[in-house]
Design a protein around this motif. Sequence first.
Motif, PDB file in Angstrom:
ATOM      1  N   UNK A  35      61.821 -64.987 -41.119  1.00 41.48           N
ATOM      2  CA  UNK A  35      61.754 -65.934 -39.882  1.00 41.48           C
ATOM      3  C   UNK A  35      62.737 -65.412 -39.021  1.00 41.48           C
ATOM      4  N   UNK A  36      62.090 -64.917 -37.726  1.00 39.15           N
ATOM      5  CA  UNK A  36      62.963 -64.406 -36.981  1.00 39.15           C
ATOM      6  C   UNK A  36      63.453 -65.113 -35.856  1.00 39.15           C
ATOM      7  N   UNK A  70      66.333 -64.124 -39.554  1.00 43.56           N
ATOM      8  CA  UNK A  70      67.084 -63.421 -39.064  1.00 43.56           C
ATOM      9  C   UNK A  70      67.850 -63.939 -37.855  1.00 43.56           C
ATOM     10  N   UNK A  71      69.148 -63.935 -38.101  1.00 36.54           N
ATOM     11  CA  UNK A  71      69.894 -64.375 -36.859  1.00 36.54           C
ATOM     12  C   UNK A  71      69.978 -63.277 -35.638  1.00 36.54           C
ATOM     13  N   UNK A  72      70.411 -64.055 -34.469  1.00 37.47           N
ATOM     14  CA  UNK A  72      70.871 -63.119 -33.615  1.00 37.47           C
ATOM     15  C   UNK A  72      72.419 -62.520 -33.960  1.00 37.47           C
ATOM     16  N   UNK A  81      75.469 -70.260 -33.545  1.00 39.76           N
ATOM     17  CA  UNK A  81      74.679 -71.550 -33.866  1.00 39.76           C
ATOM     18  C   UNK A  81      73.466 -71.170 -34.745  1.00 39.76           C
ATOM     19  N   UNK A  82      72.964 -69.892 -34.714  1.00 44.08           N
ATOM     20  CA  UNK A  82      71.655 -69.398 -35.547  1.00 44.08           C
ATOM     21  C   UNK A  82      72.474 -69.355 -37.082  1.00 44.08           C
ATOM     22  N   UNK A  95      69.382 -62.674 -42.619  1.00 45.68           N
ATOM     23  CA  UNK A  95      69.374 -61.034 -42.316  1.00 45.68           C
ATOM     24  C   UNK A  95      69.969 -60.974 -41.044  1.00 45.68           C
ATOM     25  N   UNK A  96      71.206 -60.008 -41.081  1.00 46.89           N
ATOM     26  CA  UNK A  96      72.052 -59.688 -40.146  1.00 46.89           C
ATOM     27  C   UNK A  96      71.626 -58.677 -39.382  1.00 46.89           C
ATOM     28  N   UNK A  97      71.377 -58.667 -38.002  1.00 44.20           N
ATOM     29  CA  UNK A  97      71.030 -57.472 -37.248  1.00 44.20           C
ATOM     30  C   UNK A  97      71.974 -56.599 -37.117  1.00 44.20           C
TER      31      UNK A  97
END
Length: 294
Positions: A35-36, A70-72, A81-82, A95-97
Amino acid sequence: MTIPIRPRRSALYMPGSNARALEKAKSLDVDCLLLDLEDAVAPDAKDLARTQIGDAVAAGGYGEREIVIRINGLDTPWGETDLQMAVKSTADAILVPKVNAPSDLQRVAHMLSLHNAPSKLQLWAMMETPEAMLNAAAIGACGKDPEIRLSCFVMGTNDLAKETRARLTPGRAAMMPWLMTCVAAARAGGIDILDGVYNAFQDEEGFASECAQGADMGMDGKTLIHPKQLAPCHAAFSPSVDDVAWARKINDAFDLPENANKGAIQVDGKMVERLHADMGKRVIMIADAIAARA
């Protein structure tokens, strides 16, 4: 850390800004839902996407599907906040970008601790930058540190191509050194690894070929951008009936009393070692897990 055996053949990206897609995901035959909140969401839709993902996960209905948010990045206006939303949700992983080094995961893990994240919440790492390729071994080693919670690599081949200027061509020759480096780093850290997306989702033959390539490389599954990619993806990354039967035969043979102290035996005219039995046990567990979801 010990990672539970579960099928991760398919991981479908779903933009958090698309409420209809989040609902449709409940009916799809997919192992993991990504979930992006990052690449698939425009800046002016970030807040809406965060709210919709939080509400969708809270409402439930996703069954046995693994839920990954997947957060920012934490250096963006939305990242913290994500992360707070993801911690409060019942998601399985964050999921860490653009992970460049172990310190990126350590920073997120520290924040999970500060926010009293549940122990089941894991971290996945996007491997999509030149720095990540150079630091793959060190990042993968985070899988051995239970405080960091790392359980999976996700290859970001589109971003990697952009950052390195390498071309994504059929066969992915330019990508192969990095893909295999990350496979080795993941295995050394005791974690799973998912292959990157295939952009031309209408190209069924090309997609099937790339799935087969990823399976041959040792990937656990593949990230997807469209539901129509699910069936061929599962075909490529599921143990075949013959593979499962052979794995059971090898393990049954080693379980016989007369073979209890042997390191190698003959099965159907072939010499097999205990390492083959260990490999077979994972095949059997994956097959059983897939069957249990049916």
